[in-house]
Enzyme design. Structure first.
Site, PDB file in Angstrom:
ATOM      1  N   SER A  99      -8.959   3.118   1.133  1.00 36.63           N
ATOM      2  CA  SER A  99      -7.561   2.726   1.320  1.00 36.63           C
ATOM      3  C   SER A  99      -6.934   2.542  -0.048  1.00 36.63           C
ATOM      4  O   SER A  99      -7.619   2.157  -1.014  1.00 36.63           O
ATOM      5  CB  SER A  99      -7.467   1.422   2.101  1.00 36.63           C
ATOM      6  N   TYR A 106      -9.896  -7.069   3.005  1.00 38.34           N
ATOM      7  CA  TYR A 106      -9.935  -5.666   3.403  1.00 38.34           C
ATOM      8  C   TYR A 106      -9.952  -4.765   2.167  1.00 38.34           C
ATOM      9  O   TYR A 106     -10.736  -3.815   2.080  1.00 38.34           O
ATOM     10  CB  TYR A 106      -8.710  -5.361   4.268  1.00 38.34           C
TER      11      TYR A 106
END
Length: 245
Positions: free
Chosen positions: A140, A154
């Site tokens: 990501s 995350y």
């Protein structure tokens, strides 16, 4: 004949990759899911309509027995190279450092890191014992930006995935197994609602240099390119699909 395995394939980027892979010539497309059986069934129909043989298998990446059973199922398919899209992941509601309790962080790392590592371990063992294959691990843009005040936990898991990808790419190059990571940016998927900010793209979707959020299909294009022979000299890299962000 080639088999495509997409973990977390019932929605979002995983589902788009499974559909596109079926349309691009994969003979067998295997998608795993944890809870969304309805979504998995819908993707299975799309795979079949695209001309591939689909397999939707319930397998929580935190469950070692379920993953072992998954690869037993794959072993029952016709012999073929296996291409892995290590996509399954979770995000928790947005929060600051004060919200990063051990339980919250552990829950995110168990899926996004430990689960991804185990899937890769089993998939590579299968590739080495059979007909080879390649790996794309999904990272990501948060790994680079850190996602302050929102998803630091995350983001940290995705940083781990990128380091892991580079390490095993070097380890497996002599076996002809290419390993890369792909770093999506602001993409139109359900993950924003799961993080408690369903209007996130309305607020910041215009901020990439290209002026818009991306689509799951645009990410799938990058994933399938990395797995293809067109990327035969690409390993140990991280591909940005971020609109320049």
């Amino acid at each position: 004949m080639t088999t495509l395995l997409v973990t977390g394939g019932s929605a979002g980027i995983g589902a788009a990759t499974a559909r596109m892979g079926a349309a691009r010539g994969y003979d067998h497309v295997v998608v795993t899911y944890s809870q969304d059986a309805k979504g998995a069934d819908a993707i299975l129909r799309d795979i079949e309509e695209a001309g591939a043989t689909g397999h939707a298998i319930r397998a929580d990446v935190r469950d070692a027995a379920a993953l072992s059973a998954l690869f037993d199922r794959i072993g029952d398919l016709p012999p073929a190279p296996l291409h892995l899209v290590n996509n399954a992941g979770v995000v928790t509601p947005t929060g600051s450092l004060a919200d990063l309790t051990p339980d919250r962080v552990r829950a995110v790392f168990e899926v996004n890191v430990l689960g991804a590592f185990e899937v890769a371990r089993l998939a590579v063992a299968y590739m080495q014992a059979h007909h080879g294959g390649h790996v794309v691990n999904i990272s990501s843009a948060a790994a680079r930006h850190g996602s302050p005040g929102q998803y630091v936990d995350y983001a940290a898991t995705k940083g781990a995935i990128e380091t892991f990808s580079v390490g095993i790419a070097h380890e497996l190059a002599a076996d002809g197994i290419r390993v890369n990571a792909l770093r999506p940016g602001l993409i139109e998927t359900e993950i924003h609602a799961k993080g408690g900010v369903p209007d996130r793209l309305e607020k910041i979707g215009h901020t990439p240099p290209l002026g818009r959020p991306g689509t799951a299909d645009e990410v799938a294009e990058g994933i399938l390119w990395l797995l293809s022979d067109a990327a035969s000299y690409v390993t140990g890299t991280v591909l940005d699909v971020t609109g320049g962000r």
